[in-house]
Each structure stands twice: as structure tokens, then as C-alpha cells.
Design an enzyme around this catalytic site. Structure first.
Site, short mmCIF file in Angstrom:
data_model
loop_
_atom_site.label_atom_id
_atom_site.label_comp_id
_atom_site.label_asym_id
_atom_site.label_seq_id
_atom_site.Cartn_x
_atom_site.Cartn_y
_atom_site.Cartn_z
N CYS A 36 5.57 26.32 12.18
CA CYS A 36 6.84 25.46 12.51
C CYS A 36 6.25 24.27 11.52
O CYS A 36 5.02 23.79 11.41
CB CYS A 36 6.71 25.09 14.31
N GLY A 59 9.42 26.45 8.55
CA GLY A 59 10.41 26.85 8.99
C GLY A 59 11.51 27.03 8.39
O GLY A 59 12.21 26.25 8.62
N ASN A 93 3.73 23.17 16.92
CA ASN A 93 3.65 24.23 15.95
C ASN A 93 2.06 24.79 16.60
O ASN A 93 1.21 23.72 16.58
CB ASN A 93 3.24 23.76 14.78
N GLY A 94 2.67 26.15 17.04
CA GLY A 94 1.12 26.85 17.48
C GLY A 94 1.91 27.33 18.86
O GLY A 94 3.03 28.27 18.75
N TYR A 124 -1.83 31.27 2.34
CA TYR A 124 -0.48 31.44 2.47
C TYR A 124 0.32 30.12 2.86
O TYR A 124 1.75 29.61 1.90
CB TYR A 124 -0.19 32.02 3.14
N ASP A 129 -1.25 38.91 -5.95
CA ASP A 129 -0.75 37.99 -4.75
C ASP A 129 -1.43 37.59 -3.81
O ASP A 129 -2.19 38.06 -3.79
CB ASP A 129 0.01 39.28 -4.35
#
Ligand code: SF4
Length: 506
Positions: A40, A67, A141-142, A283, A386
């Protein structure tokens, strides 16, 4: 305080009827992207005289990568709170007329990918509850790991939860605390919460931000030229609204923002062994964000350089799997001296809300997202970079597509170590049995995906790339060593509360 009077706030205007959205819209398993899925993004601001809803909109727009399932903004106008949230992207939920209707002096916002609780409207955030006769809004967030314990504590209060997310539980704890001042309520609750949490709360025109003592998820503070302050998951959200990065909210710290004022309190001592998620650098975070003083794109360049030193190969061209593999591919090319080029073109408009192809189109499915540049790769030995392989369900399709387009060799280089364990701190990395590296050796994966060679960065190489000691990070999805104890009961699906959602907590 007796909690019978705690209920979803009456003042809140909801954009849509919950009945229309009370269904799971998670994509079919086979269509899920082969990436860890983001958690999030959160945002908060107090800026009297400015259009705070517009600031929140643009900040959330910059945090959209964290998100894409739902978006919400809550605004406080002289203490009266209005919240709008819905399923979809920020630009789908908020139109000009809605933003104009959200006037006020302070706002918080949230973009969500579900990590606990299914993908449905009731779990969208901000969560809004009554507290001492006014409305409190919370964005999180978490992932909380002691939810069962906290639900038991909340049980005797008879509070009825309306959603299945751990964020509502968090909001209920704080909303039900008897302290008059929101700062005291937050400070009293923080030590009882275990897990990953970067949270913003809007209450009576104040924005309160706080972070768990392990510091798992990011949260930073920005300042506007006029002396007002803002909070955001990542610094890229500050850039877009013209705020200057000031500092991170430290692990265990609470930041209280009022007009032109910032107050910082160390509520819980940071743990000796820290747990910042190293995957934010690999990422999750946007490449233009700066976290702990390190630019994310630069960290990814260095990961590529480390990979080139650790696993060199003779080849004609280095190509990324766009977009997240691009900075590491640039680093690999720089360190190896092999020319960098584009070999795959990504359709930028494919998101999680994209209509899934039917059975006939599915065989071409990968081409909806990525298409090879035949003239660039034909007859070449390729290094393909990647950031990660999660389930391995798309990598073999990409490799095949490159061979079909005329590549004569495909050497895969991955800028994360093999993902062998699930994440319980707010990232959906799939269950451990779905993780290809938890079941197979690197050689077995190479054979399955059909590449000429496959190498991952080592943990040591990753650590050198970020240039900070290992004990500052959570690296549990590569090592299985979780910095915050995870109870066995939690090692289940993210839908673990679905069966109790309609009952009062007990
Ligand atoms: Fe990040 Fe992995 Fe730790 Fe989860 S387990 S917080 S994804 S490093």
C-alpha cells in the site's frame, strides 16, 4: 470507554453502495503477474489555504505503483471529516468534481493492494471510525502479526468490525482508547502492535504518522516552502507536489503535523536489529525515490553491476525485462562492457484492472504486456535482466518469445536472490509452495524456463549494492529468518479473517 458507540462515521460520504462492490475481484490465479505484489501507499498533509484533496490526489498518483486495487482520500474541514474511497486506480476513483467537493485544511490518502482481507470495497482505505464524538480516518501500509491477540483484547468491548483487514483493527484500537488527545492514544497503542506498520491518521485537523520499531515499510516527511508539512510512503510523492524531502519517520517514531508545525516523538525504542524491507530497493519502490539516503535507481544499477561481476557471460546485447529490470540491466551493461539495448517493448497501459484475455487469446497473453523487437534481437546472444522470479509462470513464456524472435542464446540474470519464503509483513509474495525457488534448484528452474544460463545475485552482492549492513534489513523471503516473530496461525492465507467478518470480535 464503552465501545458500543463506535461505528463507521456517519458524516462519511461513500461514493458507491457497498453491495455493488462486496465481491472478490482478485484476478484468477493463472493471470496473476509473476512478481511480488505491492502492499500500500499512504499520504498525509496539513496545508490550510491550499487544495489538500488535490495534493493528496497527485501524491497518490505518484504512489500508484504500491497498490492498484483501491484508492481513498479523507479530508478534514474545520474538524468535519469527509472520506471518499472506491475500487480502482486513483484516476478512476477521483474526478475533478469529486476533488472540488473535498475541501479542507488537512487530508490523508491511501492506495491499496490487499495483503490481509480480500479485494473488496469494505477493505478499501482510509478506515473511518468515531472517536469520542468525532471522526478519525486511518491509512495503513504493512501487516500486523499479533492480530489474534489484539482481536481478543478488543472482544470484551463488543466492537463490531465491518471489514476483514488488520487496518480496521488498528483503527478500532486507537479510536477506542480513552485518552482525549490522539497523540496519547497512538503512543499508548504503538507498543502493543507487532508487525509492519507505517500509518497516517487524520483526527480533528491533525495528521499523525507513525512507524513500527523495526522500520519495515517506508514513511518520510516533506516540507513545503510555506512551512507546512506532509508525510508520504516514498519521496517520489513529495516531488510531485512540490515538497522538499526532510527526513524519514524513524522506526518507532510518531510525527504529528499541524499547520506549519511538526512534532517528533520517539514512542518506542527502535529494535537493535532493524527490518527495513530490502525488496523496496529491488522492486517495490519507484526508481526516483530516495530511501535511507540511497536513490532506488542507483541501488538497482549497482545490483546489475554486482551481477555482472558475480556471473559474467559472453553475449552481444544486454536487455531488461521492462520496466523494473531496466536499472539493473543498465548496471550489468556498464560493468560488463556489453552494449545495452531494448529488446522487449512493454504496453504501459496494462494494469491490474486490465480485462483478462479469453481462453483463445490467453496463449498470446504475454504479448499483451510485452512484445519483442525482432530486428534488435535476431541472431544475437542476449543477457536478459529481471528483478525477480516468483512463481516462474511467465519467465518461460518470455524466454520462448525471445527465441521465437530469433535470439540464438538467452542468459537470464536476476537482481534478487532466489525467493524461497513468503512475506508476512505486507507484501504478497505467494505461499511458499507456489514459490518456484522454494521447491527447485537454480539448475531445475533454468531447465524449466528454457534459458541457456540462469544466475541470481547473491545475498552478499545485494548487500554490497545497497551499501548498508545486513542487520538493518529484513531479507526473510531469501533466508527464512524473520526479524519479527510470525505466529504459526498467521502463516496462512491473507483471507484468514473472512469467516469472522460478520461477527463481533470475540
Ligand atoms: Fe520485504 Fe521479503 Fe522481508 Fe517481506 S519478507 S518485508 S518482502 S524482505
Amino acid at each position: 470507554m464503552k465501545n458500543g458507540n463506535l461505528r463507521p462515521a456517519e458524516q462519511i460520504k461513500f461514493l458507491n453502495d457497498t453491495r455493488k462492490h462486496n465481491r472478490c475481484v482478485a484476478p484468477e490465479e493463472q493471470d496473476r503477474p509473476d512478481k511480488p505484489e505491492e502492499a500500500c501507499g499512504v499520504f498525509g498533509v496539513v496545508a490550510p489555504g491550499r487544495e489538500v484533496s488535490r495534493l493528496a490526489f497527485f501524491a497518490l498518483f505518484a504512489l500508484q505503483h504500491r497498490g492498484q486495487e483501491s484508492a481513498g482520500i479523507a479530508v478534514s474541514d474545520d474538524g468535519h471529516l469527509t472520506a471518499i474511497k472506491d475500487m480502482g486506480l486513483v484516476s478512476q476513483v477521483f474526478k475533478e468534481d469529486i476533488l472540488k467537493s473535498l475541501s479542507g485544511q488537512a487530508a490523508i490518502g491511501h492506495v491499496r493492494y490487499s495483503t490481509t482481507g480480500s479485494t473488496r470495497w469494505a477493505n478499501a482505505q482510509p478506515v473511518c471510525l468515531n472517536r469520542n464524538g468525532h471522526t478519525l480516518a486511518l491509512a495503513h501500509n504493512g501487516n500486523i502479526v499479533n492480530t489474534s491477540e489484539l482481536r481478543e483484547e478488543m472482544g470484551p468491548l463488543g466492537f463490531k468490525l465491518t471489514s476483514t483487514s488488520d487496518s480496521e483493527l488498528l483503527a478500532a484500537m486507537i479510536a477506542s482508547h480513552p485518552a482525549e488527545d490522539i497523540r496519547d492514544a497512538v503512543a499508548a497503542c504503538m507498543p502493543r502492535i507487532k508487525g509492519a506498520f507505517s500509518v497516517v491518521i487524520l483526527s480533528r485537523g491533525k495528521v499523525v504518522g507513525f512507524r513500527d520499531p523495526w522500520g519495515v515499510r517506508p514513511l518520510c516527511i516533506g516540507r513545503f516552502e510555506d512551512g507546512n508539512y506532509t508525510l508520504a510512503s516514498e519521496s517520489c510523492a513529495l516531488d510531485i507536489i512540490g515538497a522538499e524531502f526532510l527526513q524519514e519517520v524513524k522506526p518507532g517514531q510518531m510525527a504529528v503535523i499541524t499547520a506549519g508545525k511538526l512534532e517528533l516523538t520517539q514512542v518506542v525504542e527502535p529494535t537493535r536489529r532493524q527490518g527495513f524491507c530490502i525488496f523496496e530497493y529491488i522492486y517495490f519502490a519507484r526508481p526516483d525515490s530516495v530511501i535511507n539516503g540511497l536513490n532506488v535507481s542507483q541501488a538497482r544499477n549497482r545490483m546489475g553491476e554486482e551481477l555482472a561481476h558475480e556471473s559474467p557471460v559472453e553475449a552481444d546485447m544486454v536487455i531488461p525485462i521492462p520496466d523494473t529490470g531496466t536499472p539493473a540491466a543498465i548496471g550489468f551493461a556498464r560493468a560488463s562492457g556489453i552494449p545495452y539495448g531494448e529488446g522487449l517493448i512493454k504496453n504501459r497501459y496494462v494494469g491490474r484492472t486490465f480485462i483478462q484475455p479469453d481462453q483463445n487469446l490467453r496463449q498470446h497473453g504475454i504479448r499483451v504486456k510485452l512484445n519483442p523487437l525482432v530486428h534488435a534481437i535476431k541472431g544475437k546472444r542476449l543477457v536478459v535482466v529481471d528483478d525477480s522470479i516468483v512463481r516462474g509462470n511467465t519467465t518461460h513464456k518470455i524466454v520462448k518469445m525471445l527465441y521465437d524472435a530469433g535470439a540464438i542464446e538467452v542468459h537470464l540474470r536476476i537482481s534478487s536472490p532466489p525467493i524461497t519464503h513468503s512475506c508476512f509483513y505486507g507484501i504478497d509474495t505467494a505461499t511458499s509452495t507456489e514459490l518456484i525457488a522454494s521447491e527447485k534448484t537454480v539448475e531445475e528452474i533454468r531447465r524449466q524456463v528454457g534459458a541457456n544460463s540462469l544466475e541470481y545475485i547473491t545475498l552478499e552482492g545485494l548487500q554490497r549494492a545497497v551499501g548498508m549492513p545486513a542487520d538493518r534489513f529484513c531479507r526473510a523471503c531469501f533466508t527464512g529468518r524473520y526479524p519479527i516473530d510470525v505466529p504459526d496461525s498467521l502463516k496462512m492465507s491473507k483471507h484468514r479473517f473472512e469467516q469472522v467478518e460478520k461477527e463481533p470480535v470475540a
